[in-house]
Design an enzyme around this catalytic site. Structure first.
Site, PDB file in Angstrom:
ATOM      1  N   ARG A  35       0.837  -1.206   0.000  1.00  0.00           N
ATOM      2  CA  ARG A  35       0.000   0.000   0.000  1.00  0.00           C
ATOM      3  C   ARG A  35       0.871   1.254   0.000  1.00  0.00           C
ATOM      4  O   ARG A  35       0.530   2.260  -0.647  1.00  0.00           O
ATOM      5  CB  ARG A  35      -0.956  -0.031   1.195  1.00  0.00           C
ATOM      6  CG  ARG A  35      -2.068   0.991   1.103  1.00  0.00           C
ATOM      7  CD  ARG A  35      -3.126   0.770   2.169  1.00  0.00           C
ATOM      8  NE  ARG A  35      -2.573   0.911   3.513  1.00  0.00           N
ATOM      9  CZ  ARG A  35      -3.252   0.656   4.625  1.00  0.00           C
ATOM     10  NH1 ARG A  35      -4.510   0.227   4.567  1.00  0.00           N
ATOM     11  NH2 ARG A  35      -2.696   0.807   5.804  1.00  0.00           N
TER      12      ARG A  35
ATOM     13  N   LYS B 213      -2.703   6.590   1.118  1.00  0.00           N
ATOM     14  CA  LYS B 213      -2.543   7.058   2.500  1.00  0.00           C
ATOM     15  C   LYS B 213      -1.608   8.272   2.513  1.00  0.00           C
ATOM     16  O   LYS B 213      -0.455   8.187   2.949  1.00  0.00           O
ATOM     17  CB  LYS B 213      -2.008   5.909   3.364  1.00  0.00           C
ATOM     18  CG  LYS B 213      -2.615   5.891   4.756  1.00  0.00           C
ATOM     19  CD  LYS B 213      -2.306   4.592   5.485  1.00  0.00           C
ATOM     20  CE  LYS B 213      -2.667   4.700   6.944  1.00  0.00           C
ATOM     21  NZ  LYS B 213      -4.109   4.669   7.208  1.00  0.00           N
TER      22      LYS B 213
ATOM     23  N   GLU C  94     -16.346   6.360   3.978  1.00  0.00           N
ATOM     24  CA  GLU C  94     -15.645   5.926   5.189  1.00  0.00           C
ATOM     25  C   GLU C  94     -15.535   7.094   6.150  1.00  0.00           C
ATOM     26  O   GLU C  94     -16.120   8.147   5.910  1.00  0.00           O
ATOM     27  CB  GLU C  94     -14.273   5.352   4.836  1.00  0.00           C
ATOM     28  CG  GLU C  94     -13.326   6.312   4.148  1.00  0.00           C
ATOM     29  CD  GLU C  94     -11.901   5.756   4.037  1.00  0.00           C
ATOM     30  OE1 GLU C  94     -11.430   5.065   4.957  1.00  0.00           O
ATOM     31  OE2 GLU C  94     -11.258   6.041   3.015  1.00  0.00           O
TER      32      GLU C  94
HETATM   33  C1  LIG Z   1      -5.225   3.849   7.496  1.00  0.00           C
HETATM   34  C2  LIG Z   1      -6.635   4.101   7.102  1.00  0.00           C
HETATM   35  C3  LIG Z   1      -7.643   3.146   7.293  1.00  0.00           C
HETATM   36  C4  LIG Z   1      -7.426   1.839   8.012  1.00  0.00           C
HETATM   37  O1  LIG Z   1      -6.542   0.978   7.368  1.00  0.00           O
HETATM   38  P1  LIG Z   1      -5.907  -0.264   8.127  1.00  0.00           P
HETATM   39  O2  LIG Z   1      -4.951  -0.816   7.140  1.00  0.00           O
HETATM   40  O3  LIG Z   1      -6.984  -1.207   8.462  1.00  0.00           O
HETATM   41  O4  LIG Z   1      -5.243   0.272   9.360  1.00  0.00           O
HETATM   42  C5  LIG Z   1      -8.921   3.455   6.829  1.00  0.00           C
HETATM   43  N1  LIG Z   1      -9.209   4.622   6.246  1.00  0.00           N
HETATM   44  C6  LIG Z   1      -8.262   5.584   6.074  1.00  0.00           C
HETATM   45  C7  LIG Z   1      -8.638   6.866   5.430  1.00  0.00           C
HETATM   46  C8  LIG Z   1      -6.950   5.352   6.485  1.00  0.00           C
HETATM   47  O5  LIG Z   1      -6.032   6.300   6.312  1.00  0.00           O
END
Ligand SMILES: *Cc1c(COP(=O)(O)O)cnc(C)c1O
Length: 342
Positions: free
Chosen positions: A82, A184, A220
């Site tokens: 990722r 991210k 989300e």
């Molecule tokens: C990091 C993140 C998540 C959660 O991801 P995990 O890999 O499960 O920790 C969900 N939404 C956003 C916007 C994120 O930055």
């Protein structure tokens, strides 16, 4: 291994400086050897690209002690991949997966005294990140980058028991259609700060972001993916190109299908469907799943039947199974657990 004298059970989610961190530099088109350093501070030019144009992406994962005393991490290969996707999206060099995994091993091993003991509920949170460090004033990508990884012990997420969250439907969007919502990037968080501060001031725990194009579908929150359970017991999770692909959510979907034999659908979820859901939860590394008890849409309250005092039954099963896999009580699918120390 002597552990640090830390009150593990009372740790919050905060930064505590640990002994070692990993640094590798990209310069002249290649990564250097990389390795551990003592200095927790970074010196950079006032015009560094990250400071002016936010060229930075990060990851988050945990190391913890299993029931049989091993120090392990959970699916760090997916964090490595990722981060590569995020870096491609921001014109940063890709860090090889092997280098990322080696950095995880080195950082956790060097800070093993900070890995909370089994049963404390606490974990070692690991923060990998990359940023453009050389000076850039005309808008363009940097050509020198640092990849870093530090760790900090963090407390149990559900300290004092599970408290279902109250969330509000947001008027603000977190990511544009065809934008950066699926990577991210630090910038996605920068723009969410004002909205989350406002939500907290008004008594809400989180913002529910809708799809930015039509504002009719659930996406989300600022840092966690949604997972819903319908009244007929199907697990549903939103599908959209602007959602960050949570590793926890993807793992829970696998657990739902292969361990609990539940029906799972990844599809568009309309806001109008929320009132028909039996359970809702937020998935992310920090909590695995935090149950949602109430969703407020401009004065209209949707109270999930699972209520405000506990997780719903399906959410609880998903939580117990995934944490069981993580802690070594339940056999993990091939490749999910990376053992760092026996
Ligand atoms: C990091 C993140 C998540 C959660 O991801 P995990 O890999 O499960 O920790 C969900 N939404 C956003 C916007 C994120 O930055």
């Amino acid at each position: 291994m002597d552990k640090k004298n830390i009150d593990w059970g009372n740790l919050g989610f905060g930064y505590m400086q640990t002994d070692k961190r990993y640094v590798s530099t990209w310069k002249d088109g290649a990564w250097d050897e990389g390795g551990l350093v003592d200095d927790a501070n970074i010196t950079m030019n006032e015009c560094a690209c990250v400071l002016q144009y936010a060229q930075t992406a990060f990851e988050g994962l945990k190391a913890y002690t299993t029931e049989d005393g091993k120090i392990v991490t959970f699916r760090p290969d997916l964090n490595a991949q990722r981060l590569q996707d995020s870096c491609r999206g921001l014109c940063m060099p890709v860090l090889p997966e092997e280098k990322f995994l080696d950095a995880v091993d080195q950082v956790v091993s060097a800070n093993a005294a900070y890995v909370p003991p089994f049963g404390s509920g606490a974990t070692l949170y690991i923060r990998p990140y990359m940023f453009g460090i050389n000076s850039v004033i005309g808008v363009k990508p940097a050509d020198e980058f640092q990849f870093r990884m530090f760790c900090t012990p963090v407390g149990p997420y559900f300290k004092g028991g599970v408290k279902p969250l109250t969330i509000r439907v947001s008027d603000v969007d977190r990511a544009a259609p065809h934008g950066t919502g699926n990577i991210k990037a630090g910038l996605n968080y920068a723009m969410s700060l004002r909205n989350i501060t406002d939500a907290h001031e008004k008594g809400f725990d989180e913002n529910m972001y809708l799809d930015p194009q039509t504002r009719t579908k659930v996406e989300e929150t600022g840092g966690a993916n949604f997972l819903f359970v319908t009244k007929d017991g199907t697990v549903v999770t939103p599908k959209s190109g602007s959602i960050l692909p949570s590793i926890t959510r993807r793992s829970l979907v696998y657990v739902a299908e292969h361990y609990l034999s539940l029906k799972v659908e990844e599809r568009e979820i309309y806001k109008t469907e929320l009132k028909d859901m039996a359970e809702a939860g937020l998935c992310g590394t920090a909590a695995v799943i935090s149950p949602v008890g109430k969703i407020v849409d401009h004065g209209e309250e949707i109270c999930l039947p699972s209520g405000m005092s506990a997780m719903g039954p399906v959410t609880q099963k998903l939580y117990d199974t995934l944490t069981g896999i993580q802690m070594g009580r339940i056999e993990a699918p091939e490749g999910w657990i990376r053992v760092i120390a026996d």
